[in-house]
Design a protein around this motif. Structure first.
Motif, short mmCIF file in Angstrom:
data_model
loop_
_atom_site.label_atom_id
_atom_site.label_comp_id
_atom_site.label_asym_id
_atom_site.label_seq_id
_atom_site.Cartn_x
_atom_site.Cartn_y
_atom_site.Cartn_z
N TRP A 17 0.88 -1.17 0.00
CA TRP A 17 0.00 0.00 0.00
C TRP A 17 0.91 1.21 0.00
O TRP A 17 1.43 1.62 1.03
CB TRP A 17 -0.90 -0.01 1.22
N GLY A 18 1.18 1.77 -1.17
CA GLY A 18 2.27 2.72 -1.28
C GLY A 18 3.57 1.96 -1.11
O GLY A 18 3.63 0.74 -1.25
N LEU A 19 4.63 2.68 -0.78
CA LEU A 19 5.94 2.03 -0.59
C LEU A 19 6.40 2.04 0.86
O LEU A 19 7.40 1.42 1.20
CB LEU A 19 6.99 2.72 -1.47
N GLY A 20 5.66 2.74 1.72
CA GLY A 20 6.12 2.94 3.10
C GLY A 20 6.29 1.68 3.91
O GLY A 20 7.26 1.54 4.65
N HIS A 21 5.36 0.73 3.78
CA HIS A 21 5.46 -0.50 4.56
C HIS A 21 6.70 -1.30 4.15
O HIS A 21 7.37 -1.90 4.99
CB HIS A 21 4.19 -1.35 4.37
N ALA A 22 7.01 -1.29 2.86
CA ALA A 22 8.18 -2.02 2.37
C ALA A 22 9.47 -1.32 2.80
O ALA A 22 10.41 -1.97 3.28
CB ALA A 22 8.13 -2.15 0.85
N THR A 23 9.53 0.01 2.65
CA THR A 23 10.78 0.71 2.93
C THR A 23 11.14 0.67 4.41
O THR A 23 12.31 0.60 4.76
CB THR A 23 10.74 2.17 2.44
N ARG A 24 10.14 0.70 5.30
CA ARG A 24 10.49 0.66 6.72
C ARG A 24 10.87 -0.75 7.17
O ARG A 24 11.35 -0.93 8.29
CB ARG A 24 9.37 1.24 7.57
N CYS A 25 10.64 -1.74 6.32
CA CYS A 25 11.12 -3.10 6.62
C CYS A 25 12.59 -3.27 6.24
O CYS A 25 13.22 -4.24 6.69
CB CYS A 25 10.28 -4.14 5.87
N ILE A 26 13.14 -2.35 5.44
CA ILE A 26 14.53 -2.47 5.02
C ILE A 26 15.50 -2.50 6.20
O ILE A 26 16.36 -3.37 6.28
CB ILE A 26 14.88 -1.35 4.01
N PRO A 27 15.39 -1.56 7.17
CA PRO A 27 16.30 -1.65 8.33
C PRO A 27 16.08 -2.92 9.15
O PRO A 27 17.04 -3.46 9.71
CB PRO A 27 15.99 -0.39 9.15
N ILE A 28 14.84 -3.42 9.23
CA ILE A 28 14.57 -4.67 9.94
C ILE A 28 15.28 -5.83 9.25
O ILE A 28 15.92 -6.67 9.90
CB ILE A 28 13.06 -4.95 9.99
N PRO A 161 6.87 1.37 15.40
CA PRO A 161 8.06 2.15 15.04
C PRO A 161 7.92 3.62 15.45
O PRO A 161 7.68 4.50 14.63
CB PRO A 161 8.11 1.99 13.51
N ASP A 162 8.07 3.87 16.74
CA ASP A 162 7.96 5.22 17.27
C ASP A 162 8.56 5.24 18.67
O ASP A 162 8.83 4.20 19.27
CB ASP A 162 6.49 5.67 17.33
N PRO A 188 11.63 5.34 15.75
CA PRO A 188 11.37 5.45 14.31
C PRO A 188 12.28 4.54 13.49
O PRO A 188 13.48 4.44 13.77
CB PRO A 188 11.64 6.92 14.01
N LEU A 189 11.71 3.88 12.50
CA LEU A 189 12.48 3.01 11.60
C LEU A 189 12.75 3.73 10.29
O LEU A 189 11.81 4.19 9.63
CB LEU A 189 11.69 1.73 11.29
N THR A 279 5.87 6.61 7.18
CA THR A 279 7.25 6.24 6.86
C THR A 279 8.02 7.45 6.34
O THR A 279 9.19 7.65 6.70
CB THR A 279 7.28 5.10 5.83
N THR A 280 7.38 8.26 5.52
CA THR A 280 8.02 9.49 5.04
C THR A 280 8.36 10.40 6.21
O THR A 280 9.45 10.99 6.27
CB THR A 280 7.09 10.23 4.06
N ILE A 281 7.45 10.51 7.16
CA ILE A 281 7.69 11.34 8.35
C ILE A 281 8.90 10.83 9.13
O ILE A 281 9.76 11.61 9.56
CB ILE A 281 6.43 11.38 9.24
N MET A 282 9.01 9.51 9.31
CA MET A 282 10.17 8.94 10.01
C MET A 282 11.46 9.24 9.27
O MET A 282 12.48 9.59 9.88
CB MET A 282 10.00 7.43 10.18
N ASP A 283 11.43 9.12 7.94
CA ASP A 283 12.63 9.39 7.14
C ASP A 283 13.06 10.85 7.26
O ASP A 283 14.25 11.16 7.48
CB ASP A 283 12.36 9.07 5.66
#
Length: 355
Positions: A17-28, A161-162, A188-189, A279-283
């Motif tokens: 759903w968008g890219l945010g869920h995928a991108t925040r899994c990258i550090p995990i 992630p907060d 934040p991730l 996810t954008t906000i965390m970045d």
């Protein structure tokens, strides 16, 4: 070091759903590798394609697609979700069956699901990642939050992630009392690091999110940017087989960027114009950037986050149909993001998979 064949395999399954869920899994995923696990990626659509580009050496499996799209009109968003719910429930059932097959075939020792409701298994530790312990839906928030909590309760733990304290990013979304499932706050991730680089772009436009609203905003902004003075980098958020770049006067347009290139681009940009996705906000918080947000019409979560940050004097915002390019000047009167460092003991966090 143990050979990879003897490492415990962890299935990482973000929602497309968008890219945010995928991108925040990258550090995990990177932390799992660093702690001697073998991640296996499972998703669909753009989310899966992005992670395959980020981790070409990891096994990737396609899951049934939720096919989540937005209504054309913001006030029809909730109605469309209700209308689509039978399809969604059928997909979750298919997803659970797919997960059972994957767990058995790939000898999975644990699952990390980022908002995929069917990505769990009763015989192995299953973790749910979300920043929404409360799900905002207008006058039905109590119901959507209760239903979401019921789904999360089927998992062994919930990772948020907060920050856990008052200086947090998600506000009421990620902080709720008396939660049944054990909740751990990770901080934040983000896949990005702050870099000391010269400013190259006056404006970076960063798009993402489900259709058709992503395309509506893209078309609106490209028209308005024709009168904009200064260098612009415009990233459409469309993950395709090859990266494509075109230059039109002062505007450089890319279909997508992988993590390293995007990290550099954001660090080189003076102002970021984007959706107010979490996810954008965390970045942007990590990179301490100034921004302007246009929340996705009808998405209560993004609208709440945009208004929260606007009221705190951090980032200004505008409704999509009201936005004019001259509004970007408001950003100079806002503080922008300040990063709050946090340390996560991933060794302890991953202990659930070693038991």
């Amino acid at each position: 070091m143990e050979s990879i064949t003897h490492r415990k395999r962890i299935l990482v399954a973000p929602l497309n759903w968008g890219l945010g869920h995928a991108t925040r899994c990258i550090p995990i995923i990177n932390k799992l590798i660093a702690h001697n696990f073998e991640p296996i990626i499972a998703s669909d659509g753009f989310a899966l394609e992005l992670l395959k580009k980020e981790f070409p050496n990891l096994k990737a499996i396609e899951l049934p697609s939720y096919n989540i799209t937005y209504a054309k009109k913001a006030n029809s968003f909730k109605l469309k979700l209700i209308k689509d719910s039978p399809h969604l429930l059928k997909t979750i059932k298919k997803e659970k069956k797919a997960i059972e097959t994957i767990v058995q075939k790939e000898h999975i020792a644990g699952i990390i699901s980022d908002n995929r409701f069917g990505a769990r298994h009763k015989n192995i530790p299953s973790i749910f990642i979300t920043h929404q312990l409360r799900v905002l839906s207008g006058n039905t928030t109590w119901l959507s939050s209760k239903l979401h909590q019921k789904i999360i309760s089927k998992f062994d733990a919930c990772w948020v992630p907060d920050h856990s304290g008052v200086n947090n990013l998600s506000g009421n979304l990620g902080h709720a009392e008396s939660y049944k499932t054990p909740v751990k706050y990770l901080g934040p991730l983000t896949r990005f690091k702050k870099l000391d680089l010269d400013i190259k772009y006056r404006l970076l436009v960063l798009l993402s999110g489900p259709e058709p609203q992503r395309t509506y905003l893209e078309e609106k902004l490209l028209k308005q940017l024709k009168s904009y003075k200064g260098q612009v980098l415009f990233i459409k958020g469309q993950v395709e087989a090859e990266q494509q770049t075109t230059i039109e006067d002062n505007i450089t347009i890319c279909n997508f960027m992988t993590s390293k290139a995007l990290e550099i681009a954001i660090n080189e940009s003076e102002l970021i114009l984007s959706r107010s996705g979490y996810t954008t906000i965390m970045d942007l918080a990590k990179l301490e950037k100034k921004a302007f947000f246009i929340p996705t019409p009808g998405q209560f979560e993004q609208m709440y986050l945009a208004k929260k940050l606007d009221s705190e004097g951090v980032v200004p915002c505008s409704k999509q149909d009201k936005f004019k390019i001259k509004m970007l000047d408001k950003a100079k009167d806002y503080s922008g993001f300040n990063s709050i460092e946090s340390e996560v003991d991933f060794n302890a966090l991953f202990e659930i998979f070693r038991a």
